[in-house]
Design an enzyme around this catalytic site. Sequence first.
Site, PDB file in Angstrom:
ATOM      1  N   CYS A  55       0.840  -1.206   0.000  1.00 37.57           N
ATOM      2  CA  CYS A  55       0.000   0.000   0.000  1.00 37.57           C
ATOM      3  C   CYS A  55       0.876   1.258   0.000  1.00 37.57           C
ATOM      4  O   CYS A  55       0.563   2.246  -0.667  1.00 37.57           O
ATOM      5  CB  CYS A  55      -0.911   0.030   1.220  1.00 37.57           C
ATOM      6  SG  CYS A  55      -2.005  -1.392   1.324  1.00 37.57           S
ATOM      7  N   ARG A 138      -7.923  -4.383  -3.058  1.00 33.51           N
ATOM      8  CA  ARG A 138      -7.460  -3.217  -3.835  1.00 33.51           C
ATOM      9  C   ARG A 138      -8.441  -2.988  -4.984  1.00 33.51           C
ATOM     10  O   ARG A 138      -8.279  -3.543  -6.069  1.00 33.51           O
ATOM     11  CB  ARG A 138      -6.046  -3.456  -4.380  1.00 33.51           C
ATOM     12  CG  ARG A 138      -5.037  -3.694  -3.287  1.00 33.51           C
ATOM     13  CD  ARG A 138      -3.629  -3.931  -3.810  1.00 33.51           C
ATOM     14  NE  ARG A 138      -2.829  -4.559  -2.774  1.00 33.51           N
ATOM     15  CZ  ARG A 138      -2.260  -3.901  -1.755  1.00 33.51           C
ATOM     16  NH1 ARG A 138      -2.377  -2.595  -1.665  1.00 33.51           N
ATOM     17  NH2 ARG A 138      -1.579  -4.557  -0.837  1.00 33.51           N
TER      18      ARG A 138
END
Length: 238
Positions: A55, A138
């Site tokens: 991330c 995601r």
Amino acid sequence: MEVSQETQVTSIPRIGEKAPNFKAATTQGEIKFPEDYSGSWVILFSHPADFTPVCTSEFMTFASMEEQFAKANCKLVGLSVDGLYSHIAWLRTIKEKIEYKGMKNVEVKFPLIEDITMEVAKKYGMIQPGESSTKAVRAVFFIDPKGIIRTIIYYPLSLGRNFDELYRVVIALQTADAFSVATPADWRPGDDVIVPPAGSCGVAQSRMEGKEEMKCYDWFFCTKKLDKDKVLSTILKK
Ligand code: BEZ
């Protein structure tokens, strides 16, 4: 009828539908979505958790491309099921400490939504229990200036996104709209585009306009040239 936990958390908005609306606190103040983005393209994306490495690499990449997306009239909005203080601390740590692929002192200026109740994540099908029931996958939602979902991409927790592809999607969607064409496999500005067959999406006008340069291999496969500068000067802000 009994509705299982899984049924409740896996409803997913679809392409062509209005983006589900919500109000949320973000690192840049409260937002009303998608109303606040009316007139712009917007990418709403989720990440699994703050203070995680994949991330972090994604946020640094997105932040360093923010201006590039802005030139294509496209804003960015992130989300995870972490709270605001975690978001703020993580983004500060990224700016102060992390270097990745030559990027450093990276400041994330786009809003990052806090979604500790998972209300927004669930509305957008970002919680996919087969992958994780406590973290968002995601997800990437491409939403047009009228608030319509135009493309959706989901990646699992372990797989960082390809940001060239995310940018390519924005440019390809805008090109399809502006020139009434479709974009073939791996299309990039400057490549030939597809003139859709009569009776399918967005057709006739562009068929007529481009007739002299159109190449038809069979009734269902016609291409034409579309100049790169024409695409970019139509889409990108000066
Ligand atoms: C990461 O961003 O590194 C990550 C987050 C959740 C699960 C796996 C990896």
